[in-house]
Write a protein that holds these residues in place. Sequence first.
Motif, mmCIF file in Angstrom:
data_model
loop_
_atom_site.group_PDB
_atom_site.id
_atom_site.type_symbol
_atom_site.label_atom_id
_atom_site.label_comp_id
_atom_site.label_asym_id
_atom_site.label_seq_id
_atom_site.Cartn_x
_atom_site.Cartn_y
_atom_site.Cartn_z
ATOM 1 N N ILE A 74 0.836 -1.211 0.000
ATOM 2 C CA ILE A 74 0.000 0.000 0.000
ATOM 3 C C ILE A 74 0.867 1.256 0.000
ATOM 4 C CG2 ILE A 74 -1.695 1.328 1.317
ATOM 5 C CD1 ILE A 74 -2.803 -1.463 2.192
ATOM 6 N N TRP A 75 1.918 1.255 0.819
ATOM 7 C CA TRP A 75 2.783 2.442 0.885
ATOM 8 C C TRP A 75 3.448 2.717 -0.463
ATOM 9 C CZ3 TRP A 75 1.569 5.621 4.327
ATOM 10 C CH2 TRP A 75 1.259 5.260 5.622
ATOM 11 N N GLU A 76 3.815 1.677 -1.158
ATOM 12 C CA GLU A 76 4.436 1.859 -2.464
ATOM 13 C C GLU A 76 3.474 2.569 -3.423
ATOM 14 O OE1 GLU A 76 6.604 -0.791 -5.943
ATOM 15 O OE2 GLU A 76 6.000 -1.755 -4.077
ATOM 16 N N LYS A 77 2.213 2.164 -3.428
ATOM 17 C CA LYS A 77 1.206 2.823 -4.280
ATOM 18 C C LYS A 77 1.048 4.293 -3.890
ATOM 19 C CE LYS A 77 -1.543 -1.368 -4.759
ATOM 20 N NZ LYS A 77 -2.799 -2.015 -4.368
ATOM 21 N N VAL A 78 0.980 4.541 -2.582
ATOM 22 C CA VAL A 78 0.804 5.918 -2.085
ATOM 23 C C VAL A 78 1.976 6.790 -2.518
ATOM 24 C CG1 VAL A 78 0.769 7.324 0.019
ATOM 25 C CG2 VAL A 78 -0.678 5.295 -0.150
ATOM 26 N N PHE A 79 3.192 6.306 -2.338
ATOM 27 C CA PHE A 79 4.359 7.112 -2.684
ATOM 28 C C PHE A 79 4.467 7.355 -4.180
ATOM 29 C CE2 PHE A 79 6.160 5.459 1.464
ATOM 30 C CZ PHE A 79 5.873 6.634 2.135
ATOM 31 N N LYS A 80 4.069 6.389 -4.989
ATOM 32 C CA LYS A 80 4.087 6.598 -6.436
ATOM 33 C C LYS A 80 3.143 7.723 -6.842
ATOM 34 C CE LYS A 80 5.660 2.100 -7.975
ATOM 35 N NZ LYS A 80 5.340 0.859 -8.672
ATOM 36 N N VAL A 81 1.961 7.747 -6.235
ATOM 37 C CA VAL A 81 0.991 8.797 -6.552
ATOM 38 C C VAL A 81 1.496 10.157 -6.072
ATOM 39 C CG1 VAL A 81 -1.315 9.668 -6.000
ATOM 40 C CG2 VAL A 81 -1.003 7.277 -6.610
ATOM 41 N N LEU A 82 2.020 10.215 -4.872
ATOM 42 C CA LEU A 82 2.458 11.496 -4.312
ATOM 43 C C LEU A 82 3.728 12.035 -4.963
ATOM 44 C CD1 LEU A 82 1.736 11.024 -0.502
ATOM 45 C CD2 LEU A 82 0.431 12.350 -2.173
ATOM 46 N N THR A 83 4.553 11.173 -5.526
ATOM 47 C CA THR A 83 5.782 11.661 -6.158
ATOM 48 C C THR A 83 5.582 12.101 -7.600
ATOM 49 O OG1 THR A 83 6.430 9.404 -6.734
ATOM 50 C CG2 THR A 83 7.346 10.333 -4.698
ATOM 51 N N GLU A 84 4.401 11.909 -8.139
ATOM 52 C CA GLU A 84 4.142 12.341 -9.513
ATOM 53 C C GLU A 84 4.310 13.846 -9.672
ATOM 54 O OE1 GLU A 84 0.286 10.845 -10.455
ATOM 55 O OE2 GLU A 84 1.017 8.810 -10.814
ATOM 56 N N ASP A 85 3.934 14.598 -8.660
ATOM 57 C CA ASP A 85 4.106 16.052 -8.719
ATOM 58 C C ASP A 85 4.844 16.529 -7.470
ATOM 59 O OD1 ASP A 85 2.002 15.543 -7.000
ATOM 60 O OD2 ASP A 85 0.924 17.374 -7.516
ATOM 61 N N ALA A 86 6.019 15.978 -7.277
ATOM 62 C CA ALA A 86 6.821 16.315 -6.101
ATOM 63 C C ALA A 86 7.235 17.781 -6.145
ATOM 64 C CB ALA A 86 8.054 15.424 -6.037
ATOM 65 N N ASP A 87 7.137 18.442 -4.996
ATOM 66 C CA ASP A 87 7.538 19.844 -4.916
ATOM 67 C C ASP A 87 8.898 19.996 -4.231
ATOM 68 O OD1 ASP A 87 6.900 19.225 -2.335
ATOM 69 O OD2 ASP A 87 5.408 20.799 -2.093
ATOM 70 N N ASN A 88 9.516 18.852 -3.908
ATOM 71 C CA ASN A 88 10.838 18.841 -3.271
ATOM 72 C C ASN A 88 10.881 19.648 -1.978
ATOM 73 O OD1 ASN A 88 11.950 17.168 -5.225
ATOM 74 N ND2 ASN A 88 12.403 18.903 -6.542
ATOM 75 N N GLU A 89 9.757 19.692 -1.280
ATOM 76 C CA GLU A 89 9.725 20.391 0.003
ATOM 77 C C GLU A 89 10.647 19.696 0.998
ATOM 78 O OE1 GLU A 89 6.539 21.559 3.475
ATOM 79 O OE2 GLU A 89 5.816 20.877 1.548
ATOM 80 N N TYR A 90 10.679 18.392 0.909
ATOM 81 C CA TYR A 90 11.554 17.621 1.781
ATOM 82 C C TYR A 90 12.515 16.836 0.903
ATOM 83 C CZ TYR A 90 8.232 18.612 5.458
ATOM 84 O OH TYR A 90 7.434 19.247 6.359
ATOM 85 N N ALA A 91 13.775 17.034 1.122
ATOM 86 C CA ALA A 91 14.792 16.263 0.415
ATOM 87 C C ALA A 91 15.564 15.474 1.456
ATOM 88 C CB ALA A 91 15.723 17.181 -0.358
#
Length: 116
Positions: A74-91
């Motif tokens: 589940i986490w892998e799916k979530v991270f794939k969706v959220l990284t599609e438009d990453a704003d690089n707020e956290y590096a």
Amino acid sequence: MRRYGLRDDQWKKIENLLPGRKETVGVTAKNNRLFVEAVLYCYRAGIAWRDLPERFGDFRVIHTRHTRWSQSGIWEKVFKVLTEDADNEYAMIDSTIVRAHQHSAGAQKKRTMMKP
């Protein structure tokens, strides 16, 4: 915006990916968003599970649920969706992959004579 929480637009992107919704088979989760934010808080603050603030609930339940979600992908799916438009707020940079040269910390400095 809360420091460790999800923005509303981020939550809307992932809420339908998560188990425990009313329209899915199985147990309905009390509050998926609170759980996701507890996990984010733990990782972003760099604390142990037992140090989670009480507002998130019992840390043992959160850890168990986190482990189940990890094993089921589940986490892998979530991270794939959220990284599609990453704003690089956290590096994040891990020191195990970023190496300094062996002489970078202890090199002696050249001293030059100053002319009067």
